[in-house]
Scaffold this motif. Structure first.
Motif, short mmCIF file in Angstrom:
data_model
loop_
_atom_site.label_atom_id
_atom_site.label_comp_id
_atom_site.label_asym_id
_atom_site.label_seq_id
_atom_site.Cartn_x
_atom_site.Cartn_y
_atom_site.Cartn_z
N ARG A 1 0.83 -1.21 0.00
CA ARG A 1 0.00 0.00 0.00
C ARG A 1 0.86 1.26 0.00
NH1 ARG A 1 -3.08 -2.97 4.09
NH2 ARG A 1 -4.92 -3.91 3.11
N TRP A 2 1.97 1.23 0.76
CA TRP A 2 2.87 2.38 0.76
C TRP A 2 3.47 2.61 -0.62
CZ3 TRP A 2 3.49 6.48 3.49
CH2 TRP A 2 3.14 6.51 4.84
N ALA A 3 3.82 1.52 -1.30
CA ALA A 3 4.36 1.63 -2.67
C ALA A 3 3.32 2.26 -3.59
CB ALA A 3 4.78 0.26 -3.18
N TRP A 4 2.07 1.84 -3.45
CA TRP A 4 1.00 2.38 -4.29
C TRP A 4 0.77 3.87 -4.01
CZ3 TRP A 4 -3.50 -1.72 -4.78
CH2 TRP A 4 -3.03 -2.80 -5.55
N ARG A 5 0.84 4.24 -2.74
CA ARG A 5 0.66 5.66 -2.39
C ARG A 5 1.75 6.52 -3.03
NH1 ARG A 5 -0.13 3.56 3.16
NH2 ARG A 5 -2.39 3.40 3.53
N ILE A 6 2.98 6.03 -2.97
CA ILE A 6 4.10 6.78 -3.55
C ILE A 6 3.93 6.90 -5.06
CG2 ILE A 6 6.58 6.71 -4.00
CD1 ILE A 6 6.88 5.39 -1.23
N ILE A 7 3.54 5.79 -5.70
CA ILE A 7 3.35 5.82 -7.15
C ILE A 7 2.22 6.77 -7.52
CG2 ILE A 7 2.62 4.45 -9.15
CD1 ILE A 7 4.03 2.07 -7.79
N ILE B 1 1.84 14.22 -9.59
CA ILE B 1 2.77 15.32 -9.87
C ILE B 1 3.04 15.42 -11.36
CG2 ILE B 1 5.13 16.13 -9.54
CD1 ILE B 1 5.03 14.94 -6.73
N VAL B 2 3.27 14.27 -12.01
CA VAL B 2 3.55 14.26 -13.45
C VAL B 2 2.35 14.80 -14.23
CG1 VAL B 2 3.96 12.77 -15.44
CG2 VAL B 2 5.23 12.39 -13.32
N ILE B 3 1.15 14.34 -13.88
CA ILE B 3 -0.06 14.82 -14.57
C ILE B 3 -0.22 16.32 -14.37
CG2 ILE B 3 -2.58 14.68 -14.59
CD1 ILE B 3 -2.28 11.70 -13.88
N PHE B 4 0.02 16.78 -13.16
CA PHE B 4 -0.07 18.22 -12.88
C PHE B 4 0.90 19.01 -13.74
CE2 PHE B 4 1.82 21.81 -10.56
CZ PHE B 4 0.71 22.65 -10.47
N LEU B 5 2.14 18.52 -13.86
CA LEU B 5 3.14 19.23 -14.65
C LEU B 5 2.81 19.21 -16.13
CD1 LEU B 5 6.41 18.05 -12.86
CD2 LEU B 5 5.38 20.32 -12.77
#
Length: 488
Positions: free
Chosen positions: A45-51, A57-61
């Motif tokens: 779950r932590w890995a999924w949250r980070i991804i 962030i990428v979509i925002f940029l």
């Protein structure tokens, strides 16, 4: 865990092998999914949250880049931002590698037969090497970008566009062992429309005499009647302003770049334009920069000597269409004086600038950035601050879509030994007005191009043209389309 091991033993060996491969491939496609299915769900779950956070962030940029391209580039080009990206890539490489190792552990390779265990181990090692290696390489790429920005672009003061234009002085400095100091033998002002990127190249001959300086500047006080005095006579030319200022630093207290400052001020007085920034390129290293981008292709109408002057002619760059020049030959094409005039050389230099503008695609810059950055740190010096990198990258992308026009202050229109500076300023203003008229026609749908201006900012009219004080014989066309000049 004992129950899970017992369940695995109940599976056939081929099924256990397929399960092991699946866990590794799941980690490749969606890191953390193997842990969600068969390991620590908390870690997954932590890995999924980070991804999810990184994707957001990428979509925002991406969205920001579509709305505000120059601002996004400025943000991403900041050394601080690049350092954060570099650290994130390294941490991502470590974290992803750890997930591959954990997925391999979850697969329980010791329950597999020898060949299957070997295949699983090799696959896991390959995935760790490829994925983590790619991220580490990307972090090194970002570090090169950060070092390049920090080395080439400074933290100087931002200069606002004047009358809707950025005017950048491009100087080619030649500081060889046989030269006393640096003399910018090539001087061109790139006047760039701040909305559309349409560019006018204004060429100034190096042997322009009696150049004035803006009132109140140190050089104007030193040379109130222009750059001339009894002792230097023919040596008091435009390209010697740099050397004189660099040798009289006391006139520029606290200024680390007196040569660039004085030359910029002289060019401003000659053209009547506010010079926002300068770019100084060491011609001795220009060859490496051109080699880094793979050279340029030009139509050459007249063969150009390699060498000449104080050295023998070693050969020729032959005339012809679509001639591909590497750094060595492109440099000689731009700087050769043998069997030609300084004014013909100025035209060739504009051809090289135009070719680089049109042929350096973002893909070329991206794929060859390491070499470009390494060469540029050695040959480029500029007053453009790092915070304006996005603005000029954005303008360069727009300029690629539009033809470049030019004006050169050369004979017979301009007598370089006794120049009519009012006439030069008049012709510069006319060249800019002609360029702006093309943008106006395009925005109104009257031109062949239909691209609208990028912003809705109100642009002040260009500096009005002054009436010439003399009327010497003039060329048939004072303002040239560079593309028409650079053809065989």
């Amino acid at each position: 865990m004992p129950q899970e091991k017992a369940d695995l033993r109940n599976l056939s060996e081929p099924v256990r092998f397929k399960r092991a491969l699946a866990l590794l491939l799941m980690t490749l496609v969606l890191p953390g999914s193997a842990q969600i299915v068969a390991g620590s769900k908390r870690a997954g779950r932590w890995a999924w949250r980070i991804i999810a956070g990184l994707l957001a962030i990428v979509i925002f940029l991406v969205i920001l880049g579509l709305i505000w391209r120059s601002g996004t580039i400025n943000l991403m080009a900041r050394p601080g931002t690049l350092r954060i990206i570099q650290v994130l890539l390294i941490l991502l490489a470590i974290g992803w590698a750890a997930l591959f190792v954990d997925a391999y552990r979850i697969a329980q390779p010791m329950t597999l037969e020898r060949n299957h265990r070997l295949a699983t181990s090799i696959l896991d090692a390959v995935l760790v090497f490829v994925v983590a290696g790619a991220l580490i390489w990307a972090s090194a790429f970002v570090n090169t970008q950060r070092d390049f920005v920090a080395s080439v672009f400074g933290n100087g003061q931002k200069s606002k566009a004047e009358h809707g234009r950025y005017n950048v002085l491009l100087m080619g400095g030649d500081s060889g062992a046989d030269r006393i100091g640096t003399r910018p033998d090539s001087m061109t002002v790139a006047s760039i429309d701040a909305d559309t990127g349409r560019t006018v190249l204004i060429g100034l001959p190096r042997n322009l005499a009696k150049v004035p300086f803006p009132a109140g500047t140190p050089m104007a006080k030193q040379f109130p009647n222009g750059f001339q005095w009894s002792k230097c006579a023919a040596e008091c030319l435009l390209n010697a302003v740099y050397t004189y200022a660099a040798g009289h630093k006391n006139l520029f207290p606290g200024d680390p770049n007196p040569g660039e400052t004085a030359t910029t001020q002289a060019v401003s007085a000659v053209t009547g334009l506010k010079i926002n920034y300068y770019v100084l390129i060491d011609l001795a290293g220009f060859r490496d920069l051109l080699n880094a981008v793979g050279g340029i292709t030009l139509d050459i109408g007249k063969r150009v000597p390699i060498g000449g002057g104080s050295s023998p002619i070693k050969g020729y760059i032959e005339a012809g269409k679509n001639q591909h020049l590497d750094g060595y030959h492109a440099l000689w094409f731009a700087r050769s004086r043998a069997e030609s005039s300084d004014y013909e050389r100025m035209t060739r230099q504009k051809c090289v600038m135009s070719a680089m503008l049109n042929q350096l695609s973002p893909q070329t810059v991206l794929t060859k950035f390491q070499g470009i950055a390494a060469a540029s740190k050695q040959v480029v010096k500029t007053s453009i601050p790092a915070g304006e990198l996005g603005t000029f990258t954005d303008l360069a992308l727009d300029a690629k879509k539009l033809p470049v026009s030019s004006f050169s202050a050369v004979p017979p229109l301009i007598h370089t030994g006794n120049p009519d500076f009012d006439l030069i300023r008049t012709k510069v203003a006319q060249a800019i007005q002609k360029s702006e008229a093309l943008d106006k026609a395009a925005s109104e749908g009257d031109g062949k191009t239909t691209e609208p201006p990028k912003s809705t900012s109100t642009k002040k009219p260009s500096t009005p043209a002054k009436k010439p004080t003399t009327s010497p014989t003039k060329p048939a066309n004072d303002v040239d389309d560079v593309a028409s000049i650079c053809k065989a």
